[in-house]
Design a protein around this motif. Structure first.
Motif, PDB file in Angstrom:
ATOM      1  N   SER A 112       0.923  -1.177   0.170  1.00  0.00           N
ATOM      2  CA  SER A 112      -0.078   0.107  -0.322  1.00  0.00           C
ATOM      3  C   SER A 112       1.081   1.636   0.367  1.00  0.00           C
ATOM      4  O   SER A 112       1.550   1.771  -0.845  1.00  0.00           O
ATOM      5  CB  SER A 112      -1.350  -0.388   1.270  1.00  0.00           C
ATOM      6  OG  SER A 112      -2.099  -1.430   1.326  1.00  0.00           O
ATOM      7  N   ASN A 140      -2.391  -1.009  -4.205  1.00  0.00           N
ATOM      8  CA  ASN A 140      -3.611  -0.146  -4.694  1.00  0.00           C
ATOM      9  C   ASN A 140      -3.410   1.742  -4.046  1.00  0.00           C
ATOM     10  O   ASN A 140      -4.442   2.260  -3.885  1.00  0.00           O
ATOM     11  CB  ASN A 140      -4.569  -0.853  -2.632  1.00  0.00           C
ATOM     12  CG  ASN A 140      -4.401  -0.024  -1.617  1.00  0.00           C
ATOM     13  OD1 ASN A 140      -3.221  -0.573  -1.591  1.00  0.00           O
ATOM     14  ND2 ASN A 140      -4.966  -0.184  -0.556  1.00  0.00           N
ATOM     15  N   PRO A 159      -6.651   0.313  -7.163  1.00  0.00           N
ATOM     16  CA  PRO A 159      -7.163   0.453  -6.392  1.00  0.00           C
ATOM     17  C   PRO A 159      -8.031  -0.322  -5.808  1.00  0.00           C
ATOM     18  O   PRO A 159      -9.366  -0.704  -6.717  1.00  0.00           O
ATOM     19  CB  PRO A 159      -8.221   2.302  -6.889  1.00  0.00           C
ATOM     20  CG  PRO A 159      -7.236   2.498  -8.431  1.00  0.00           C
ATOM     21  CD  PRO A 159      -6.876   0.605  -8.858  1.00  0.00           C
ATOM     22  N   VAL A 160      -9.265  -0.021  -4.634  1.00  0.00           N
ATOM     23  CA  VAL A 160      -9.786  -0.759  -3.950  1.00  0.00           C
ATOM     24  C   VAL A 160     -10.938   0.223  -3.475  1.00  0.00           C
ATOM     25  O   VAL A 160     -10.109   0.404  -2.697  1.00  0.00           O
ATOM     26  CB  VAL A 160      -9.456  -1.774  -3.643  1.00  0.00           C
ATOM     27  CG1 VAL A 160     -10.426  -3.421  -2.720  1.00  0.00           C
ATOM     28  CG2 VAL A 160      -7.726  -3.086  -4.051  1.00  0.00           C
ATOM     29  N   LYS A 165     -14.255  -4.468  -4.739  1.00  0.00           N
ATOM     30  CA  LYS A 165     -13.177  -5.538  -4.435  1.00  0.00           C
ATOM     31  C   LYS A 165     -13.377  -6.317  -5.264  1.00  0.00           C
ATOM     32  O   LYS A 165     -12.105  -6.897  -5.701  1.00  0.00           O
ATOM     33  CB  LYS A 165     -13.720  -6.097  -3.417  1.00  0.00           C
ATOM     34  CG  LYS A 165     -12.520  -6.284  -2.876  1.00  0.00           C
ATOM     35  CD  LYS A 165     -12.847  -7.380  -1.273  1.00  0.00           C
ATOM     36  CE  LYS A 165     -12.269  -8.312  -0.135  1.00  0.00           C
ATOM     37  NZ  LYS A 165     -10.638  -7.092   0.398  1.00  0.00           N
ATOM     38  N   ALA A 168     -10.911  -5.247  -8.465  1.00  0.00           N
ATOM     39  CA  ALA A 168      -9.839  -5.866  -8.155  1.00  0.00           C
ATOM     40  C   ALA A 168      -9.150  -7.259  -7.448  1.00  0.00           C
ATOM     41  O   ALA A 168      -7.649  -7.707  -8.577  1.00  0.00           O
ATOM     42  CB  ALA A 168      -9.201  -4.450  -6.847  1.00  0.00           C
ATOM     43  N   TYR A 189       0.837  -4.615   2.884  1.00  0.00           N
ATOM     44  CA  TYR A 189      -0.562  -4.356   1.637  1.00  0.00           C
ATOM     45  C   TYR A 189      -1.775  -4.315   2.877  1.00  0.00           C
ATOM     46  O   TYR A 189      -2.324  -5.219   3.326  1.00  0.00           O
ATOM     47  CB  TYR A 189      -0.866  -5.742   1.006  1.00  0.00           C
ATOM     48  CG  TYR A 189      -2.159  -5.723  -0.190  1.00  0.00           C
ATOM     49  CD1 TYR A 189      -1.971  -4.153  -1.153  1.00  0.00           C
ATOM     50  CD2 TYR A 189      -3.242  -6.068   0.241  1.00  0.00           C
ATOM     51  CE1 TYR A 189      -2.732  -4.215  -1.594  1.00  0.00           C
ATOM     52  CE2 TYR A 189      -3.872  -6.026  -1.441  1.00  0.00           C
ATOM     53  CZ  TYR A 189      -4.179  -4.633  -1.890  1.00  0.00           C
ATOM     54  OH  TYR A 189      -5.076  -4.903  -2.456  1.00  0.00           O
ATOM     55  N   GLN A 191      -5.098  -4.730   2.627  1.00  0.00           N
ATOM     56  CA  GLN A 191      -6.542  -4.745   2.014  1.00  0.00           C
ATOM     57  C   GLN A 191      -6.321  -6.669   2.990  1.00  0.00           C
ATOM     58  O   GLN A 191      -5.635  -7.093   2.862  1.00  0.00           O
ATOM     59  CB  GLN A 191      -6.819  -4.626   0.691  1.00  0.00           C
ATOM     60  CG  GLN A 191      -6.569  -2.834  -0.333  1.00  0.00           C
ATOM     61  CD  GLN A 191      -7.866  -2.619   0.999  1.00  0.00           C
ATOM     62  OE1 GLN A 191      -8.898  -2.848   0.960  1.00  0.00           O
ATOM     63  NE2 GLN A 191      -7.983  -1.261   1.379  1.00  0.00           N
TER      64      GLN A 191
END
Length: 301
Positions: A112, A140, A159-160, A165, A168, A189, A191
């Protein structure tokens, strides 16, 4: 006239696990002897509680110390060794892998905004310290694009959001397939992967969590640690599964702290622990040193 029968040795690593039973080591060493192999390093472990056996063997074939002195020595290819070992593995119902020593695994890194773990992996890959080839980086956020492209590695900004989602993750899987990725590394990361993706790539995704799991799961673990007045902070590298921060633990690092450390201080000192835990996990995975046993790992070092 003399005939040169020297054959350059080739090195391989065999990692396996199976139910404990007398004769397993004899079967493996017999196979290696019959193929003119020398054992260079061996690690084994028998879990008496689970009655399960684990082994990692680093060996060479075609070496000058082959038992048939004076005979023409044969070097077996990886495919030939796998073919010939298959009946042994089937007899003992083994889970196993046999790879050339030093083969570089194809790795995709996800990140990220924070780049310290990514930068450590890039540097150690570039210098040959890690047996990997970083084939792509997915993020992202665009913050690390310049660093990644300086290393000559493709960077994908994906991008998320809550609504995007699924799209992605579909794009991520497309990148994994396109680059023939063997291991995905989540290098901070921020996410959470879906249950579907986590299950689909089980045993092929390593995450670094900036806490000494199982304590302080989820968001802002350093702030949680500060509130509890901890005297050590740490980081945990683990395989990803469908349970948040519950995957099998691979590597952990700790650093001593005291009451004078603010949350920001804990974040700063924790970065070194994060880098160390993650690179150890990546190294051990790619060197064939990790065997999964339920929600545990056995590290054959």
């Amino acid at each position: 006239m003399t005939t040169d029968t020297t054959v350059s040795p080739t090195e391989h690593v065999l990692t396996l696990d199976c139910s404990e039973s007398p004769g397993i080591i004899h079967a493996i060493s017999g196979f290696l002897f019959e193929h003119g192999c020398d054992i260079l390093d061996i690690k084994q472990y028998g879990d008496t509680a689970q009655r399960h056996f684990f082994m990692r063997v680093h060996f060479s074939s075609g070496s000058s110390s082959s038992p048939a002195a004076g005979a023409v020595q044969q070097t077996f290819s990886t495919d030939e060794l796998r073919r010939d070992f298959t009946p042994v593995a089937e007899q003992w119902q083994m889970n196993w892998q046999l790879e050339p020593q030093g083969r570089k695994r194809r790795v995709l890194v996800m990140v990220s905004k924070m780049g310290h773990c990514l930068n450590d992996l890039l540097f150690r890959t570039r210098t040959g310290d890690l047996p990997v080839e970083i084939v792509a980086v997915v993020s992202n956020h665009p913050d690390q694009q310049g660093l990644v492209e300086w290393h000559g590695i493709p960077f994908f900004h994906v991008p998320v959001t809550k609504d995007t989602k699924p799209e992605a993750e579909a794009r991520l899987l497309d990148i994994v397939d396109r680059f023939d990725v063997e291991l995905v590394v989540l290098a901070r990361y921020m996410q959470v992967l879906s249950d579907e993706l986590s299950n689909r790539m089980a045993g092929r995704v390593i995450n670094i969590h900036h806490s000494f799991l199982p304590s302080f799961k989820g968001a802002k673990p350093y702030h949680q640690a500060y509130e509890r007045g901890v005297k050590t902070v740490g980081a945990t590298a683990h395989y990803v599964n469908a349970e948040l921060d519950e995957g099998p633990i691979i590597s952990q690092q700790v650093i001593e702290v005291d009451h004078t450390y603010t949350p920001d201080d804990l974040v700063a000192v924790g970065r070194d622990a994060e880098c160390a835990a993650l690179r150890n996990a990546v190294r051990w995975h790619c060197e064939g040193r990790i065997v999964l046993l339920g929600n545990r790992t056995v590290i054959l070092r």
